[in-house]
Design an enzyme around this catalytic site. Structure first.
Site, mmCIF file in Angstrom:
data_model
loop_
_atom_site.group_PDB
_atom_site.id
_atom_site.type_symbol
_atom_site.label_atom_id
_atom_site.label_comp_id
_atom_site.label_asym_id
_atom_site.label_seq_id
_atom_site.Cartn_x
_atom_site.Cartn_y
_atom_site.Cartn_z
ATOM 1 N N ILE A 24 0.477 -22.621 18.181
ATOM 2 C CA ILE A 24 0.556 -21.151 18.280
ATOM 3 C C ILE A 24 1.975 -20.666 17.977
ATOM 4 O O ILE A 24 2.170 -19.708 17.221
ATOM 5 C CB ILE A 24 0.104 -20.669 19.675
ATOM 6 C CG1 ILE A 24 -1.349 -21.097 19.934
ATOM 7 C CG2 ILE A 24 0.245 -19.151 19.792
ATOM 8 C CD1 ILE A 24 -1.851 -20.846 21.345
ATOM 9 N N ARG A 59 0.630 -18.266 29.408
ATOM 10 C CA ARG A 59 0.028 -18.177 30.736
ATOM 11 C C ARG A 59 0.983 -17.395 31.633
ATOM 12 O O ARG A 59 2.215 -17.583 31.552
ATOM 13 C CB ARG A 59 -0.186 -19.562 31.358
ATOM 14 C CG ARG A 59 -1.374 -20.319 30.840
ATOM 15 C CD ARG A 59 -2.703 -19.645 31.207
ATOM 16 N NE ARG A 59 -3.848 -20.396 30.726
ATOM 17 C CZ ARG A 59 -4.422 -20.250 29.531
ATOM 18 N NH1 ARG A 59 -3.945 -19.351 28.678
ATOM 19 N NH2 ARG A 59 -5.468 -20.971 29.190
ATOM 20 N N ASP A 117 0.042 -10.539 27.552
ATOM 21 C CA ASP A 117 -1.414 -10.688 27.502
ATOM 22 C C ASP A 117 -1.907 -11.456 28.724
ATOM 23 O O ASP A 117 -3.097 -11.482 29.010
ATOM 24 C CB ASP A 117 -1.809 -11.442 26.218
ATOM 25 C CG ASP A 117 -3.317 -11.587 26.058
ATOM 26 O OD1 ASP A 117 -4.028 -10.578 26.266
ATOM 27 O OD2 ASP A 117 -3.799 -12.693 25.733
ATOM 28 N N GLU A 134 -3.970 -13.323 37.473
ATOM 29 C CA GLU A 134 -4.912 -12.416 36.794
ATOM 30 C C GLU A 134 -6.337 -12.785 37.214
ATOM 31 O O GLU A 134 -6.607 -13.933 37.581
ATOM 32 C CB GLU A 134 -4.748 -12.526 35.270
ATOM 33 C CG GLU A 134 -5.176 -13.882 34.726
ATOM 34 C CD GLU A 134 -4.874 -14.078 33.238
ATOM 35 O OE1 GLU A 134 -3.856 -13.591 32.748
ATOM 36 O OE2 GLU A 134 -5.697 -14.737 32.579
ATOM 37 N N HIS A 176 -5.638 -10.707 28.615
ATOM 38 C CA HIS A 176 -5.853 -12.126 28.256
ATOM 39 C C HIS A 176 -6.951 -12.248 27.181
ATOM 40 O O HIS A 176 -7.961 -12.912 27.369
ATOM 41 C CB HIS A 176 -6.208 -12.988 29.472
ATOM 42 C CG HIS A 176 -6.016 -14.463 29.192
ATOM 43 N ND1 HIS A 176 -5.795 -15.387 30.177
ATOM 44 C CD2 HIS A 176 -6.019 -15.176 28.021
ATOM 45 C CE1 HIS A 176 -5.675 -16.593 29.635
ATOM 46 N NE2 HIS A 176 -5.812 -16.484 28.324
ATOM 47 N N GLY A 183 -5.999 -13.056 23.930
ATOM 48 C CA GLY A 183 -5.352 -13.722 22.788
ATOM 49 C C GLY A 183 -6.333 -14.505 21.936
ATOM 50 O O GLY A 183 -6.292 -14.442 20.706
ATOM 51 N N ALA A 184 -7.222 -15.238 22.589
ATOM 52 C CA ALA A 184 -8.125 -16.116 21.831
ATOM 53 C C ALA A 184 -9.455 -15.443 21.535
ATOM 54 O O ALA A 184 -10.346 -16.062 20.976
ATOM 55 C CB ALA A 184 -8.366 -17.380 22.633
HETATM 56 C C1 3PG Z 1 -6.768 -20.746 25.697
HETATM 57 O O1 3PG Z 1 -6.210 -21.377 26.585
HETATM 58 O O2 3PG Z 1 -7.431 -21.280 24.806
HETATM 59 C C2 3PG Z 1 -6.621 -19.243 25.651
HETATM 60 O O3 3PG Z 1 -5.733 -18.788 26.582
HETATM 61 C C3 3PG Z 1 -7.957 -18.580 25.784
HETATM 62 O O4 3PG Z 1 -8.432 -18.586 27.056
HETATM 63 P P1 3PG Z 1 -9.878 -17.975 27.321
HETATM 64 O O5 3PG Z 1 -10.855 -18.897 26.711
HETATM 65 O O6 3PG Z 1 -9.955 -17.936 28.809
HETATM 66 O O7 3PG Z 1 -9.900 -16.629 26.679
#
Ligand code: 3PG
Length: 395
Positions: free
Chosen positions: A150, A231, A254, A259, A281, A283-284
């Site tokens: 990343i 994180r 994020d 959280e 949160h 991001g993904a």
């Molecule tokens: C990860 O660790 O892959 C990302 O932070 C995504 O986390 P999530 O699947 O809880 O959105």
């Protein structure tokens, strides 16, 4: 093979898992609290952010593999899994593009105060005077802490916007930094001092709790931008609030300490919320990343089914305590290795790792055993004298 999916996963991945012959139980609504009861006789557990506690692991009498459909494994009790010999695997790099895109988005949002401007518009306020002041990112320095997939992606996008990039990472060397086209920083503080924007990309763990603390945050220039998409726990939030107040740091986050674990809930730290640009949160959370993750989850299960070895294991020791390699070439017959193991047991020698492979034609095989101590000449001789042994020796 029974597979329990305790989080959202694409229909395609569920179908692919079924086509591997797995019995799939798809319960995306399961919570950490309900998981110990739901685990039943599941052999493989697939989770996204749902916590896998020691209780779940101990109740999973048939459990042998936990797959994190994502990168971060801080939501899984790795210690308990390792104690019980349960594999834990993740999907590293598969959501790197999505997280890097958000990191850059937050950078721009912090520089241009996009969230504040939107909030004012929604309240009927026009304020070009206030929001018309920004530094701009071209030619500025982005420092990255943590050059995993990343961090590297974020640097790549930033360079395409004309930013200079610098980095510190635990294993970064000047040579690697040159290869990745970033300025090498010997310490995280040095990276912070150079930064117009500092972006954090390190994994959470007991060794990184509050890693981004006073020394790093106070090394930032007045008014610098601080981004965290890794994180919440890796940043000391109280110190961050402090530098936002006292040094005009513009933070865009994020992820947060404490959280909510699920998809919705209350956000408790209202004081922090007032001071930052923030996302939830996510991001993904793009389709592209979800698809790439789902494909990797299927790859992990497929490898496990076909070879007994899952991909991307995170709780296997890189190096075992085994120091001696005993290599045995033998005819491919029943009981040959059992006799070798017997000799080692009698000599009180522990086997740390073992791998056996068969030569074409299936007549002969070679077995490599990693031992915790060297067998004496007598033990080796007894092994060599064993039935169907071709050759045995320490390498
Ligand atoms: C990860 O660790 O892959 C990302 O932070 C995504 O986390 P999530 O699947 O809880 O959105």
């Amino acid at each position: 093979m029974k597979v329990l999916i305790a989080d959202k996963l694409s229909d395609r991945a569920v179908a692919d898992l079924k086509s591997l012959g797995a019995e799939v139980v798809f319960e995306p609504g399961l919570t950490a609290e309900k998981l110990p009861e739901a685990i039943g006789d599941g052999e493989v557990l697939i989770v996204r952010s749902t916590k896998v506690t020691a209780q779940t692991i101990s109740r999973g009498t048939n459990l042998s593999l936990i797959i994190r459909a994502g990168a971060g494994v801080n939501t899984i009790d790795l210690l308990e899994a390792s104690l019980r010999g349960i594999h834990v695997a993740n999907c590293p790099g598969k959501n790197a593009d999505a997280v890097a895109e958000l990191a850059v988005g937050l950078m721009i949002a912090a520089d241009r105060r996009i969230a504040d401007g939107t909030a004012d518009l929604r309240n009927g306020v026009w304020n070009k005077k206030l929001y018309g002041k920004a530094n701009g990112l071209r030619g500025r320095t982005l420092s990255i802490i943590g050059m995993g997939s990343i961090g590297r992606k974020t640097a790549e996008i930033a360079r395409a916007m004309g930013m200079e990039t610098a980095a510190w990472s635990r294993s970064l060397t000047p040579e690697k930094a040159e290869e990745w086209d970033v300025t090498y920083c010997a310490t995280p503080e040095e990276a912070a001092r150079m930064a117009d924007v500092l972006s954090v990309h390190i994994a959470a763990g007991s060794d990184t709790k509050h890693f981004i603390g006073r020394e790093i945050l106070e090394s930032l220039k007045e008014g610098a931008i601080f981004i965290n998409t890794s994180r919440g726990e890796v940043v000391d939030t109280e110190v961050l609030k402090d530098v936002i107040r006292t040094r005009g740091i513009k933070a865009a986050l994020d992820v947060y300490e404490n959280e909510p674990a699920g998809g919705d809930g209350a956000f408790e730290d209202r004081e922090l919320a007032e001071m930052i640009t923030g996302t939830h949160h996510i991001g993904a959370s793009t389709e592209q990343a979800s698809d790439a993750i789902a494909d990797e989850v299927v790859n992990i299960v497929r490898a496990y089914r076909e070879t007994g070895k899952p991909l991307n294991l995170v709780n296997h020791q890189d190096k075992s305590a085994g120091v001696i390699n005993l290599v045995i070439r033998h005819y491919n017959r029943v009981g040959v290795l059992a006799a070798v193991l017997n000799e080692l047991r009698s000599a009180q020698i522990n086997i740390e790792e073992m791998e056996n492979s068969i030569f074409s034609g299936g007549k002969a095989a070679v077995c490599t055993l990693k031992l915790d101590s060297e067998p004496s000449a007598e033990v080796l001789e007894r092994i060599r004298q064993g039935e169907h042994i071709i050759q045995a020796g320490v390498k």
